[in-house]
Design a protein around this motif. Structure first.
Motif, PDB file in Angstrom:
ATOM      1  N   ILE A  31      15.383 -10.797 -10.845  1.00  0.00           N
ATOM      2  CA  ILE A  31      14.540  -9.832 -11.558  1.00  0.00           C
ATOM      3  C   ILE A  31      13.534 -10.480 -12.526  1.00  0.00           C
ATOM      4  CG2 ILE A  31      14.634  -7.951 -13.267  1.00  0.00           C
ATOM      5  CD1 ILE A  31      16.875  -6.705 -11.620  1.00  0.00           C
ATOM      6  N   PRO A  32      13.945 -11.447 -13.365  1.00  0.00           N
ATOM      7  CA  PRO A  32      12.938 -12.054 -14.270  1.00  0.00           C
ATOM      8  C   PRO A  32      11.767 -12.671 -13.486  1.00  0.00           C
ATOM      9  CG  PRO A  32      15.160 -12.640 -14.970  1.00  0.00           C
ATOM     10  CD  PRO A  32      15.308 -11.963 -13.633  1.00  0.00           C
ATOM     11  N   GLY A  33      12.060 -13.272 -12.350  1.00  0.00           N
ATOM     12  CA  GLY A  33      11.000 -13.869 -11.523  1.00  0.00           C
ATOM     13  C   GLY A  33      10.072 -12.812 -10.952  1.00  0.00           C
ATOM     14  N   VAL A  34      10.622 -11.656 -10.586  1.00  0.00           N
ATOM     15  CA  VAL A  34       9.791 -10.578 -10.032  1.00  0.00           C
ATOM     16  C   VAL A  34       8.903  -9.980 -11.129  1.00  0.00           C
ATOM     17  CG1 VAL A  34       9.811  -8.334  -8.862  1.00  0.00           C
ATOM     18  CG2 VAL A  34      11.468 -10.082  -8.200  1.00  0.00           C
ATOM     19  N   VAL A  35       9.453  -9.830 -12.323  1.00  0.00           N
ATOM     20  CA  VAL A  35       8.663  -9.298 -13.446  1.00  0.00           C
ATOM     21  C   VAL A  35       7.486 -10.247 -13.733  1.00  0.00           C
ATOM     22  CG1 VAL A  35       8.698  -8.822 -15.941  1.00  0.00           C
ATOM     23  CG2 VAL A  35      10.551  -7.983 -14.479  1.00  0.00           C
TER      24      VAL A  35
ATOM     25  N   ALA B 188      -5.453  -7.151 -15.397  1.00  0.00           N
ATOM     26  CA  ALA B 188      -6.341  -6.074 -15.850  1.00  0.00           C
ATOM     27  C   ALA B 188      -7.570  -6.065 -14.939  1.00  0.00           C
ATOM     28  CB  ALA B 188      -6.737  -6.322 -17.293  1.00  0.00           C
ATOM     29  N   PRO B 189      -8.165  -4.917 -14.631  1.00  0.00           N
ATOM     30  CA  PRO B 189      -7.937  -3.624 -15.297  1.00  0.00           C
ATOM     31  C   PRO B 189      -6.756  -2.815 -14.764  1.00  0.00           C
ATOM     32  CG  PRO B 189      -9.691  -3.386 -13.671  1.00  0.00           C
ATOM     33  CD  PRO B 189      -9.276  -4.833 -13.641  1.00  0.00           C
ATOM     34  N   PHE B 190      -5.893  -3.396 -13.888  1.00  0.00           N
ATOM     35  CA  PHE B 190      -4.743  -2.612 -13.421  1.00  0.00           C
ATOM     36  C   PHE B 190      -3.871  -2.283 -14.637  1.00  0.00           C
ATOM     37  CE2 PHE B 190      -0.685  -1.741 -11.361  1.00  0.00           C
ATOM     38  CZ  PHE B 190      -1.099  -0.923 -10.329  1.00  0.00           C
ATOM     39  N   PRO B 191      -3.473  -1.003 -14.773  1.00  0.00           N
ATOM     40  CA  PRO B 191      -2.739  -0.596 -15.979  1.00  0.00           C
ATOM     41  C   PRO B 191      -1.387  -1.308 -16.117  1.00  0.00           C
ATOM     42  CG  PRO B 191      -3.473   1.331 -14.705  1.00  0.00           C
ATOM     43  CD  PRO B 191      -3.721   0.123 -13.856  1.00  0.00           C
ATOM     44  N   GLU B 192      -1.197  -1.980 -17.263  1.00  0.00           N
ATOM     45  CA  GLU B 192       0.024  -2.763 -17.483  1.00  0.00           C
ATOM     46  C   GLU B 192       1.280  -1.886 -17.432  1.00  0.00           C
ATOM     47  OE1 GLU B 192      -0.381  -5.271 -20.936  1.00  0.00           O
ATOM     48  OE2 GLU B 192       1.740  -5.864 -20.773  1.00  0.00           O
ATOM     49  N   GLU B 193       1.126  -0.624 -17.839  1.00  0.00           N
ATOM     50  CA  GLU B 193       2.314   0.252 -17.882  1.00  0.00           C
ATOM     51  C   GLU B 193       2.810   0.614 -16.479  1.00  0.00           C
ATOM     52  OE1 GLU B 193      -0.622   0.924 -19.159  1.00  0.00           O
ATOM     53  OE2 GLU B 193      -1.352   2.888 -18.506  1.00  0.00           O
ATOM     54  N   LEU B 194       2.015   0.285 -15.449  1.00  0.00           N
ATOM     55  CA  LEU B 194       2.473   0.566 -14.079  1.00  0.00           C
ATOM     56  C   LEU B 194       3.229  -0.619 -13.463  1.00  0.00           C
ATOM     57  CD1 LEU B 194      -0.507   2.587 -12.518  1.00  0.00           C
ATOM     58  CD2 LEU B 194       1.693   3.443 -13.317  1.00  0.00           C
ATOM     59  N   LEU B 195       3.330  -1.724 -14.188  1.00  0.00           N
ATOM     60  CA  LEU B 195       4.075  -2.888 -13.657  1.00  0.00           C
ATOM     61  C   LEU B 195       5.581  -2.636 -13.792  1.00  0.00           C
ATOM     62  CD1 LEU B 195       2.000  -5.831 -15.188  1.00  0.00           C
ATOM     63  CD2 LEU B 195       1.716  -4.678 -12.986  1.00  0.00           C
ATOM     64  N   TRP B 196       6.356  -3.217 -12.864  1.00  0.00           N
ATOM     65  CA  TRP B 196       7.820  -3.067 -12.952  1.00  0.00           C
ATOM     66  C   TRP B 196       8.343  -3.784 -14.192  1.00  0.00           C
ATOM     67  CZ3 TRP B 196       8.010   0.552  -9.787  1.00  0.00           C
ATOM     68  CH2 TRP B 196       7.709   0.482  -8.437  1.00  0.00           C
ATOM     69  N   SER B 197       9.312  -3.136 -14.867  1.00  0.00           N
ATOM     70  CA  SER B 197      10.059  -3.805 -15.942  1.00  0.00           C
ATOM     71  C   SER B 197      11.423  -4.192 -15.364  1.00  0.00           C
ATOM     72  CB  SER B 197      10.257  -2.858 -17.123  1.00  0.00           C
ATOM     73  OG  SER B 197      11.135  -1.808 -16.735  1.00  0.00           O
ATOM     74  N   GLU B 198      12.184  -4.969 -16.119  1.00  0.00           N
ATOM     75  CA  GLU B 198      13.541  -5.346 -15.666  1.00  0.00           C
ATOM     76  C   GLU B 198      14.385  -4.104 -15.423  1.00  0.00           C
ATOM     77  OE1 GLU B 198      15.564  -8.461 -17.524  1.00  0.00           O
ATOM     78  OE2 GLU B 198      13.801  -9.772 -17.534  1.00  0.00           O
ATOM     79  N   GLU B 199      14.210  -3.115 -16.311  1.00  0.00           N
ATOM     80  CA  GLU B 199      14.968  -1.862 -16.206  1.00  0.00           C
ATOM     81  C   GLU B 199      14.664  -1.127 -14.886  1.00  0.00           C
ATOM     82  OE1 GLU B 199      13.649   0.544 -19.418  1.00  0.00           O
ATOM     83  OE2 GLU B 199      15.542   1.630 -19.567  1.00  0.00           O
TER      84      GLU B 199
ATOM     85  N   GLY C 154       8.120   8.369  -9.914  1.00  0.00           N
ATOM     86  CA  GLY C 154       7.940   7.457 -11.058  1.00  0.00           C
ATOM     87  C   GLY C 154       8.585   6.098 -10.813  1.00  0.00           C
ATOM     88  N   PRO C 155       8.525   5.231 -11.829  1.00  0.00           N
ATOM     89  CA  PRO C 155       8.944   3.830 -11.630  1.00  0.00           C
ATOM     90  C   PRO C 155      10.435   3.642 -11.367  1.00  0.00           C
ATOM     91  CG  PRO C 155       8.404   4.251 -13.935  1.00  0.00           C
ATOM     92  CD  PRO C 155       7.981   5.473 -13.182  1.00  0.00           C
TER      93      PRO C 155
ATOM     94  N   GLY D 124       6.813   1.951   1.096  1.00  0.00           N
ATOM     95  CA  GLY D 124       6.563   0.737   0.315  1.00  0.00           C
ATOM     96  C   GLY D 124       5.870   1.076  -0.983  1.00  0.00           C
ATOM     97  N   VAL D 125       6.489   0.655  -2.107  1.00  0.00           N
ATOM     98  CA  VAL D 125       5.865   0.937  -3.403  1.00  0.00           C
ATOM     99  C   VAL D 125       5.174  -0.284  -3.984  1.00  0.00           C
ATOM    100  CG1 VAL D 125       6.874   2.988  -4.444  1.00  0.00           C
ATOM    101  CG2 VAL D 125       8.235   0.943  -4.301  1.00  0.00           C
ATOM    102  N   ASP D 126       5.411  -1.439  -3.400  1.00  0.00           N
ATOM    103  CA  ASP D 126       4.754  -2.635  -3.921  1.00  0.00           C
ATOM    104  C   ASP D 126       4.951  -3.786  -2.947  1.00  0.00           C
ATOM    105  OD1 ASP D 126       3.673  -4.594  -5.693  1.00  0.00           O
ATOM    106  OD2 ASP D 126       5.709  -5.129  -6.297  1.00  0.00           O
ATOM    107  N   VAL D 127       3.886  -4.569  -2.751  1.00  0.00           N
ATOM    108  CA  VAL D 127       4.057  -5.889  -2.134  1.00  0.00           C
ATOM    109  C   VAL D 127       3.198  -6.835  -2.954  1.00  0.00           C
ATOM    110  CG1 VAL D 127       2.252  -5.524  -0.358  1.00  0.00           C
ATOM    111  CG2 VAL D 127       3.981  -7.285  -0.025  1.00  0.00           C
TER     112      VAL D 127
END
Ligand SMILES: CC(C)(COP(=O)(O)OP(=O)(O)OC[C@H]1O[C@@H](n2cnc3c(N)ncnc32)[C@H](O)[C@@H]1OP(=O)(O)O)[C@@H](O)C(=O)NCCC(=O)NCCS
Length: 195
Positions: free
Chosen positions: A6-10, A19-30, A78-79, A93-96
């Motif tokens: 997980i830390p590596g994926v984050v 940026a300009p991709f919104p930071e709040e849309l990135l995956w968190s560890e949670e 949502g996330p 697929g939500v992310d690659v």
């Protein structure tokens, strides 16, 4: 993907969506921990010399949800991927993400091959996604004209073009899909039906 990854994926997310991709849309560890709780078999990473160089996050959605062609928030919940439905028809697929220094070497293709394999293993109907179209904003075209031009190979989009190369078919544009200024908040709806 395993909890230790997980830390590596984050960290990878931060290099892949500047940026300009919104930071709040990135995956968190949670978020990633919840994905591993919901559907651990459908979260994938690419690893080289113990470093996470690629990742692909997924959930299963129902046929009705897929056919609705809704926004990101409505489709995936949502996330935390609250719309995951183990009885559904579609691996969504939500992310690659592939590390910028490792692109163009087939890592994305390998992650996609694993997605298609998962659809076949689970006897699902299809793999589907709605992908960013980050070169739309500077094309000067309408989203529909741009999507059609990229699908036909007359224009290149740095995200949609590789996904077409993986064998996905273009179904159209979803407007107001997510907050994504480069893509004018649009996404290209893509699928691959697995016989
Ligand atoms: C999209 C992405 C995952 C592709 O990964 P990748 O490992 O570089 O792609 P691959 O090496 O598997 O390339 C696949 C095909 O796409 C082509 N391709 C790759 N990048 C391309 C680009 N920028 N423009 C045009 N074609 C491209 C390759 O030539 C290859 O075609 P071929 O196999 O027919 O020769 C990667 O660029 C990325 O992480 N982008 C940023 C994150 C992102 O936007 N993710 C998608 C969110 S919807």
């Amino acid at each position: 993907m395993a909890p230790d990854d997980i830390p590596g994926v984050v960290a990878l997310q931060r290099s892949c969506f500047p940026a300009p991709f919104p930071e709040e849309l990135l995956w968190s560890e949670e978020h990633l921990l919840q994905h591993l709780t919901l559907c651990p078999e459908a979260q994938f990473v690419a690893v080289q010399s113990e470093m996470i160089i690629g990742s692909a996050s997924n959930l299963i959605i129902s046929e009705g949800n897929w056919c609705g062609h809704h926004s990101w928030e409505v489709t995936v919940g949502g996330p935390f991927l609250n719309m995951h439905d183990p009885q559904g028809s579609t691996l969504y697929g939500v992310d690659v993400s592939v590390h910028p220094a490792k692109r163009g070497q087939g890592v994305g293709r390998a992650l996609y091959a694993r997605r298609f394999e998962f659809v076949a293993e689970r006897r699902l109907v299809r793999y589907g996604t709605a992908c960013r179209v980050p070169d739309l904003s500077r094309s000067g075209l309408s989203p529909e004209a741009y999507g059609a031009a990229v699908a036909a190979g007359r224009m290149v989009d740095r995200t949609m073009t590789p996904l077409l190369r993986y064998g996905l078919s273009y179904l159209g544009i979803i407007k107001e899909y997510m907050d994504d200024p480069e893509s004018l908040n649009c996404a290209a709806l893509l699928e691959r039906v697995i016989a």
